[in-house]
Write a protein that holds these residues in place. Sequence first.
Motif, mmCIF file in Angstrom:
data_model
loop_
_atom_site.group_PDB
_atom_site.id
_atom_site.type_symbol
_atom_site.label_atom_id
_atom_site.label_comp_id
_atom_site.label_asym_id
_atom_site.label_seq_id
_atom_site.Cartn_x
_atom_site.Cartn_y
_atom_site.Cartn_z
ATOM 1 N N ARG A 184 56.982 13.723 38.862
ATOM 2 C CA ARG A 184 56.362 12.414 39.018
ATOM 3 C C ARG A 184 55.410 12.054 37.879
ATOM 4 N NH1 ARG A 184 57.916 8.314 41.721
ATOM 5 N NH2 ARG A 184 55.748 7.702 42.029
ATOM 6 N N GLU A 185 55.300 12.901 36.887
ATOM 7 C CA GLU A 185 54.377 12.625 35.783
ATOM 8 C C GLU A 185 54.713 11.290 35.114
ATOM 9 O OE1 GLU A 185 53.195 14.590 31.478
ATOM 10 O OE2 GLU A 185 53.769 15.922 33.130
ATOM 11 N N GLY A 186 53.701 10.442 34.980
ATOM 12 C CA GLY A 186 53.886 9.152 34.317
ATOM 13 C C GLY A 186 54.320 8.028 35.233
ATOM 14 N N HIS A 187 54.524 8.306 36.514
ATOM 15 C CA HIS A 187 54.974 7.274 37.452
ATOM 16 C C HIS A 187 53.819 6.766 38.306
ATOM 17 C CE1 HIS A 187 59.171 7.773 36.455
ATOM 18 N NE2 HIS A 187 59.096 9.063 36.700
ATOM 19 N N GLU A 188 53.914 5.519 38.693
ATOM 20 C CA GLU A 188 52.909 4.915 39.557
ATOM 21 C C GLU A 188 52.921 5.577 40.925
ATOM 22 O OE1 GLU A 188 51.988 0.477 41.431
ATOM 23 O OE2 GLU A 188 53.299 0.690 39.676
ATOM 24 N N ALA A 189 51.748 5.925 41.442
ATOM 25 C CA ALA A 189 51.654 6.638 42.715
ATOM 26 C C ALA A 189 52.343 5.875 43.837
ATOM 27 C CB ALA A 189 50.182 6.867 43.071
ATOM 28 N N ASP A 190 53.092 6.601 44.635
ATOM 29 C CA ASP A 190 53.734 6.098 45.860
ATOM 30 C C ASP A 190 54.850 5.091 45.605
ATOM 31 O OD1 ASP A 190 51.866 7.689 47.042
ATOM 32 O OD2 ASP A 190 50.809 6.081 48.106
ATOM 33 N N ARG A 191 55.198 4.811 44.351
ATOM 34 C CA ARG A 191 56.289 3.872 44.086
ATOM 35 C C ARG A 191 57.530 4.654 43.646
ATOM 36 N NH1 ARG A 191 57.259 -1.492 42.625
ATOM 37 N NH2 ARG A 191 55.053 -2.040 42.532
ATOM 38 N N PRO A 192 58.635 4.553 44.382
ATOM 39 C CA PRO A 192 59.859 5.226 43.935
ATOM 40 C C PRO A 192 60.327 4.675 42.591
ATOM 41 C CG PRO A 192 60.062 4.435 46.197
ATOM 42 C CD PRO A 192 58.826 3.806 45.634
ATOM 43 N N THR A 193 60.939 5.522 41.800
ATOM 44 C CA THR A 193 61.502 5.049 40.536
ATOM 45 C C THR A 193 62.642 4.076 40.824
ATOM 46 O OG1 THR A 193 63.146 6.826 40.392
ATOM 47 C CG2 THR A 193 60.941 7.257 39.451
ATOM 48 N N LEU A 194 63.061 3.359 39.802
ATOM 49 C CA LEU A 194 64.160 2.411 39.993
ATOM 50 C C LEU A 194 65.414 3.120 40.500
ATOM 51 C CD1 LEU A 194 63.912 -0.006 36.920
ATOM 52 C CD2 LEU A 194 63.567 -0.566 39.330
ATOM 53 N N GLU A 195 65.718 4.280 39.903
ATOM 54 C CA GLU A 195 66.928 4.985 40.340
ATOM 55 C C GLU A 195 66.790 5.493 41.767
ATOM 56 O OE1 GLU A 195 67.569 6.130 35.758
ATOM 57 O OE2 GLU A 195 65.807 6.412 37.013
ATOM 58 N N ALA A 196 65.566 5.852 42.186
ATOM 59 C CA ALA A 196 65.359 6.259 43.575
ATOM 60 C C ALA A 196 65.558 5.073 44.521
ATOM 61 C CB ALA A 196 63.961 6.844 43.752
ATOM 62 N N GLN A 197 65.075 3.903 44.143
ATOM 63 C CA GLN A 197 65.282 2.701 44.952
ATOM 64 C C GLN A 197 66.766 2.360 45.050
ATOM 65 O OE1 GLN A 197 62.556 -0.649 43.964
ATOM 66 N NE2 GLN A 197 61.426 0.829 42.732
ATOM 67 N N ILE A 198 67.463 2.510 43.930
ATOM 68 C CA ILE A 198 68.906 2.234 43.907
ATOM 69 C C ILE A 198 69.642 3.214 44.818
ATOM 70 C CG2 ILE A 198 70.949 2.414 42.422
ATOM 71 C CD1 ILE A 198 69.137 1.191 40.179
ATOM 72 N N MET A 199 69.300 4.494 44.712
ATOM 73 C CA MET A 199 69.942 5.488 45.571
ATOM 74 C C MET A 199 69.685 5.198 47.048
ATOM 75 S SD MET A 199 69.055 8.371 47.528
ATOM 76 C CE MET A 199 67.595 9.134 46.821
ATOM 77 N N ASP A 200 68.475 4.786 47.388
ATOM 78 C CA ASP A 200 68.121 4.483 48.772
ATOM 79 C C ASP A 200 68.964 3.331 49.311
ATOM 80 O OD1 ASP A 200 66.784 4.631 51.168
ATOM 81 O OD2 ASP A 200 64.959 3.656 50.456
ATOM 82 N N TRP A 201 69.127 2.295 48.509
ATOM 83 C CA TRP A 201 69.950 1.150 48.917
ATOM 84 C C TRP A 201 71.420 1.566 49.020
ATOM 85 C CZ3 TRP A 201 70.541 -2.802 51.630
ATOM 86 C CH2 TRP A 201 71.351 -3.891 51.315
ATOM 87 N N ALA A 202 71.891 2.397 48.104
ATOM 88 C CA ALA A 202 73.268 2.896 48.156
ATOM 89 C C ALA A 202 73.493 3.695 49.437
ATOM 90 C CB ALA A 202 73.561 3.755 46.926
ATOM 91 N N ASP A 203 72.499 4.470 49.845
ATOM 92 C CA ASP A 203 72.575 5.249 51.085
ATOM 93 C C ASP A 203 72.716 4.322 52.283
ATOM 94 O OD1 ASP A 203 72.494 7.428 52.795
ATOM 95 O OD2 ASP A 203 70.320 7.645 52.706
ATOM 96 N N ASP A 204 71.925 3.258 52.319
ATOM 97 C CA ASP A 204 72.017 2.291 53.418
ATOM 98 C C ASP A 204 73.393 1.627 53.470
ATOM 99 O OD1 ASP A 204 69.516 2.670 54.491
ATOM 100 O OD2 ASP A 204 68.577 0.994 53.451
ATOM 101 N N ILE A 205 73.899 1.258 52.306
ATOM 102 C CA ILE A 205 75.212 0.607 52.251
ATOM 103 C C ILE A 205 76.287 1.548 52.779
ATOM 104 C CG2 ILE A 205 76.989 -0.313 50.718
ATOM 105 C CD1 ILE A 205 74.709 -1.294 48.883
ATOM 106 N N ALA A 206 76.303 2.777 52.260
ATOM 107 C CA ALA A 206 77.330 3.739 52.657
ATOM 108 C C ALA A 206 77.261 4.034 54.152
ATOM 109 C CB ALA A 206 77.185 5.027 51.848
#
Length: 415
Positions: A184-206
């Motif tokens: 998580r170095e360099g990332h805003e606290a508690d905010r998923p990265t873009l790819e994590a958000q994309i994966m989460d949405w892909a999980d919901d779709i599937a």
Amino acid sequence: MRNGRFSNAAGQDQRKDFARDRDRILYCSAFRRLAGVTQVASASEGVLFHNRMIHSLKVGQIARRLVEQALEQNKALDIDPEVAEAAGLAHDLGHPPFGHIGEETLSELLKELGDPEGYEGNPQSFRILVRLAIRFDDTPGLDLTRATLAAVMKYPWLHKKDDPKKGRKWAAYHSDEPMFKFAREGHEADRPTLEAQIMDWADDIAYSVHDLEDFHRAGMIHWSQIQEKLELEAIISGARAKWPDAPTDAVKRLEDAAQRLFAILPSQMREPFVGNADQRRKLRWWTSTLIGRYVQQTSVEEKRVTKPPEFEDEVRFLKQITWRYVIENTALAGQQFGQRKILSELFHDLHEIARSPKLRNAFPHRSRHLLSEEGIQYPRAVADALASMTEAEVVALHMRLRGIDGGTVLNPIVR
């Protein structure tokens, strides 16, 4: 650097860094195990239903297409299709035998034995990637890049018992905090990265589309019944109840979502599924149409993935159909009662074996090295061992240790 690794345990080859991450996940034994793990219905039900591996492959594929589509619109985005696919492949590695009932059972057992974090699938997936997977001589885990490790984190924080959000879902156990901080170095606290958000949405779709397809084929979902007034109201009520911070117009939005879905529902899907060519063709068209529009209408900005609210509403409605007709099904409840009992008894047996040097030869050979790791507690080692098994292995080992089926010395059960 996004492509930085903690150890750089292996040399370079023709692949790019993120492609190597994807391949390491695809080839690890923890991923192969998912073929024997429940998605919604038990993995033992056969090819009619998705198992956890097939689900993960589809999440990875959808996540990759979402990134590719986003890069077509804006090539300056700092996202990579290999990272998103790798996260999709890895996101359920920590999913234990018997699905969510297994997760609940392991968590309760660990807490009873003094572990305040219990068990949760997301931090267990991270634990496998950074600690439990065996790949290199002197480096634990798969030695993945920061970007891929961060992309697996839907909930990028550590466990906080008294926090309603951070006590329910989180990214890493406290024992794995150093690797969490590295990722998580360099990332805003508690905010998923873009790819994590994309994966989460892909999980919901599937989950919302492919699982529904399974149970339509199995004859457990009847669309003509769903469209009846009282049944539709019950589904919408259930979907609203599961909607965190539901808006005041939630019921109207879900009603509208249902009508949009009904409008594109082929007539062949309103009939009992017998598997003829026309039914299969229309079912495939329907699922492809839904996934295609959810992917194509997703937009990616510098820090956020945005989905049209109407499509999020449709996904909520579709997921609730699976809940109502499958997860709340009496037959599944009875099956889960037995699964909980098997897992609980096996946990206690393995915990007794772990604590006794005289009995340790009965501990699964695959996980025996965990008992000698510095600082590890036996309950956590047992949970790690059980989480590395398929459901068939759990059942067979339970029968062996309980004397239900002695088997043969030629059959080690767990390799």
